[in-house]
Enzyme design. Structure first.
Site: not given
Length: 334
Positions: A26, A28, A85, A109, A192, A232, A253
């Site tokens: 239970y 993520s 794992e 996965h 992945d 940034e 820019s």
């Protein structure tokens, strides 16, 4: 050839009406799968370790978590949402002997299926249903009536019925609202791992650190190096996320755009591309998988040492200080 994409009209939730779905883990992804499926009218049970924060969260969300063996024994569809794992050991000791012919095993996965770490019994079908987003996003988009795109792939023992059930499962978590892309276990796993190692985690981390070190070693203040090489980066990634490279270049820019075109290829050289190909080959041949599996069998000494060392890098130390100056950032410490 364009990928095949499935939508709501291609999936029938009614094929799940007599099925019990066990969500193992239970965390993520698990909390989102379990709640979305339940809200879609499916019968869902959860397996989680008693006394853990995830166990308490499942209880808070209205589930009564079971031991893994008990959940698997009661289920028709078993979804493994545990860390890569530990999956093989848990599968061998707590899952395999409780599966029955006709059951379906769902992975988010493909690592352990693709690299042969799960000895799936005959008569049990495997399918990949992989949301392309974290669990909190999967849940939030579902609640607001939308969805996160998913991948779907058929594994060992799969049939046409497996595809129908897999698409229904994807619809139950909201995936078909956005689109479910057909792939293979090999393609999902290998792309992945490659993306994580070459760009998303490994490549970006190494680039940021090297740029930071170059400026600091040249005598510039660490704070300035942090702002230019780490802070940034989010601005640029957000622009790419919204509209690709062209939108990013449109938004910065002309000076930055010209520097992009003329200096970027001097950083990503033919030598870099050759190393990318070697990393991809390590993924394709299973060399990386064997290395990671053996590392964990030895209790991950190299992994733990690398983690400790990286936490003390100069960019991490100056970053902790600077993030305290920016109240708009939900700063995290590990």
């Amino acid at each position: 050839m364009p990928a095949k994409i499935y939508y709501d009209k291609d999936a029938d939730l009614s094929v799940l009406k007599d099925k019990t779905i066990a969500i193992l883990g239970y965390g993520s992804q698990g909390h989102a799968h379990a709640q979305n499926l339940r809200d879609s009218g499916c019968r869902v049970i959860v397996a989680e370790l008693k006394g853990t924060p995830n166990y308490e969260l499942a209880v808070e969300h209205g589930f009564q978590p079971l031991a893994t063996e008990e959940a698997v024994s009661q289920a028709d569809i078993v979804t493994i949402l545990l860390p890569d794992e530990i999956q093989a050991d848990v599968f061998r000791t707590q899952i395999r002997d409780h599966l029955a012919p006709g059951n379906m095993l769902v992975a988010s996965h493909g690592f352990n299926v693709h690299y042969g770490q799960l000895d799936v019994p005959e008569g049990v079908a495997t399918v990949l249903v992989a949301p392309k987003g974290p669990g909190h996003l999967l849940r939030a988009e579902f609640v607001r009536g939308a969805g996160v795109p998913c991948l779907i792939a058929l594994g060992p023992g799969a049939t046409d019925e497996t595809l129908r059930l897999g698409l229904a499962y994807a619809k139950g978590i909201g995936g078909t609202r956005a689109g479910v892309i057909e792939t293979t276990f090999a393609e999902e796993t290998e792309t992945d791992l490659f993306g994580e190692q070459v760009v998303l985690c490994g490549g970006v981390s190494a680039l940021v650190k090297a740029a930071y070190e170059t400026l600091v070693e040249a005598g510039y203040q660490p704070e300035m190096a942090y702002f230019e090489c780490m802070h940034e980066l989010k601005l640029i990634v957000d622009l790419m996320y919204q509209g690709g490279l062209n939108y990013m270049r449109y938004s910065v820019s002309n000076t930055a755009e010209y520097g992009d075109y003329t200096r970027g290829p001097r950083i990503i050289t033919e030598q870099t591309r050759a190393e990318m190909k070697r990393i991809l080959e390590e993924v394709q041949t299973g060399q990386f998988a064997r290395e990671w599996i053996l590392e964990n069998k030895a209790n991950a000494p190299s992994f733990k040492a690398l983690r400790r060392r990286e936490r003390e890098h100069g960019i991490e130390q100056v970053g902790r200080q600077l993030r305290r100056l920016m109240s708009w950032i939900d700063a995290k410490e590990v």
